[in-house]
Write a protein that holds these residues in place. Sequence first.
Motif, short mmCIF file in Angstrom:
data_model
loop_
_atom_site.label_atom_id
_atom_site.label_comp_id
_atom_site.label_asym_id
_atom_site.label_seq_id
_atom_site.Cartn_x
_atom_site.Cartn_y
_atom_site.Cartn_z
N THR A 181 16.98 24.62 60.30
CA THR A 181 17.04 23.14 60.09
C THR A 181 17.09 22.32 61.50
N ASP A 182 18.21 22.86 62.24
CA ASP A 182 18.32 21.80 63.74
C ASP A 182 18.26 22.36 64.62
N VAL A 183 17.91 23.27 64.21
CA VAL A 183 16.82 24.33 65.84
C VAL A 183 15.30 23.68 65.37
N ALA A 184 14.89 24.22 64.49
CA ALA A 184 13.06 23.73 63.82
C ALA A 184 13.17 21.92 64.80
N ARG A 185 14.15 21.21 64.65
CA ARG A 185 14.02 19.95 64.01
C ARG A 185 13.70 19.66 66.13
N ALA A 186 14.71 20.27 66.55
CA ALA A 186 14.88 20.34 68.00
C ALA A 186 13.25 20.44 68.88
N ARG A 187 12.85 21.66 68.49
CA ARG A 187 12.13 22.36 68.66
C ARG A 187 10.79 21.67 68.74
N ALA A 188 10.97 21.58 67.38
CA ALA A 188 9.93 20.23 66.98
C ALA A 188 9.07 19.61 68.02
N GLN A 189 9.97 18.35 68.33
CA GLN A 189 10.47 17.22 68.95
C GLN A 189 9.98 18.01 70.41
N ILE A 190 10.78 19.09 70.90
CA ILE A 190 10.48 19.43 71.94
C ILE A 190 8.48 19.55 72.52
N LEU A 191 7.94 20.26 71.37
CA LEU A 191 6.51 20.86 72.06
C LEU A 191 5.85 19.24 70.63
N TYR A 192 6.64 18.44 70.29
CA TYR A 192 5.84 17.31 70.70
C TYR A 192 5.30 16.26 71.77
N TRP A 193 6.94 16.69 72.54
CA TRP A 193 6.84 15.15 73.38
C TRP A 193 5.84 16.42 74.66
N ALA A 194 5.64 17.61 74.56
CA ALA A 194 4.51 18.34 75.50
C ALA A 194 3.93 17.65 75.01
N PHE A 195 3.44 17.75 74.15
CA PHE A 195 1.89 17.14 73.55
C PHE A 195 1.52 15.62 73.57
N LEU A 196 2.56 15.13 73.68
CA LEU A 196 2.29 13.88 73.84
C LEU A 196 2.14 13.91 75.53
N GLY A 197 2.99 14.57 76.34
CA GLY A 197 2.78 14.51 77.55
C GLY A 197 1.19 14.41 77.90
N PHE A 198 1.23 15.82 77.74
CA PHE A 198 -0.51 16.25 77.79
C PHE A 198 -1.58 15.52 77.45
N ALA A 199 -1.25 14.58 76.41
CA ALA A 199 -2.13 13.49 75.55
C ALA A 199 -2.31 12.33 76.72
N LEU A 200 -1.58 11.86 77.36
CA LEU A 200 -1.16 11.06 78.53
C LEU A 200 -1.14 11.04 79.62
N SER A 201 -1.95 12.29 79.76
CA SER A 201 -1.55 12.95 81.30
C SER A 201 -2.89 12.50 81.56
N ASP A 202 -3.39 11.84 82.62
CA ASP A 202 -4.97 11.74 83.26
C ASP A 202 -5.29 13.45 84.38
N GLN A 203 -4.03 14.05 84.65
CA GLN A 203 -4.58 15.54 85.03
C GLN A 203 -4.98 16.40 84.18
N PRO A 204 -6.20 16.83 83.89
CA PRO A 204 -6.35 17.55 83.00
C PRO A 204 -6.14 19.41 83.67
N LEU A 205 -5.67 20.28 83.29
CA LEU A 205 -5.56 21.59 83.40
C LEU A 205 -6.53 22.11 83.26
N PRO A 206 -6.67 23.64 84.40
CA PRO A 206 -7.54 24.57 84.01
C PRO A 206 -7.64 25.19 82.96
#
Length: 178
Positions: A136-161
């Motif tokens: 549970t603890d590892v899953a919670r931490a990794r879920a947060q990291i993945l979600y932060w990555a998604f939010l960074g991508f969502a809010l970025s104006d620089q799409p990746l190839p």
Amino acid sequence: MSDQLSANDWLDQGLKTLATHGFTALKAEPLAKTMGVSRGSFYWHFADIGAFHAAVLARWHEVAAEQIIADVEATSKDENPLALLLRRVFGERLMLERAVRTWASVDPAARAAVQAIDRRRLGYVEGLLMQSGLSTDVARARAQILYWAFLGFALSDQPLPKARQQAVVDELVRMSAS
């Protein structure tokens, strides 16, 4: 268009307008004009603009969380559901995500909707990680990291190839499973 629009027609137009013009464009008169109908059609379905805004936020939750989760669940029988989810959400144009989050910076109801969808998405990803055998603890931490990555991508104006984006998603999948 005919005056026989459904509430869903208005909500779909509301989401399109929100994504392209922002929350300040969610007004009865300009929406009716765009849709080629009178404001009466709007007020047939919504008591006022506040009720419409609440319905738009609920519809966003449905399309940006519940429908995606249902699609992943329905199609992940032979594939890692987390990989499928990450490929899908990192493969989308996220103008609507940015628009709702901008709205949430000035509106308490929009902020509450964002907080609710964040909890739902995080809980779902955490559950997928726990199903893969993580504590549970590892899953919670990794879920947060993945979600932060998604939010960074969502809010970025620089799409990746496309190729670079795929490499990033592949690495996120690898990191979450190790």
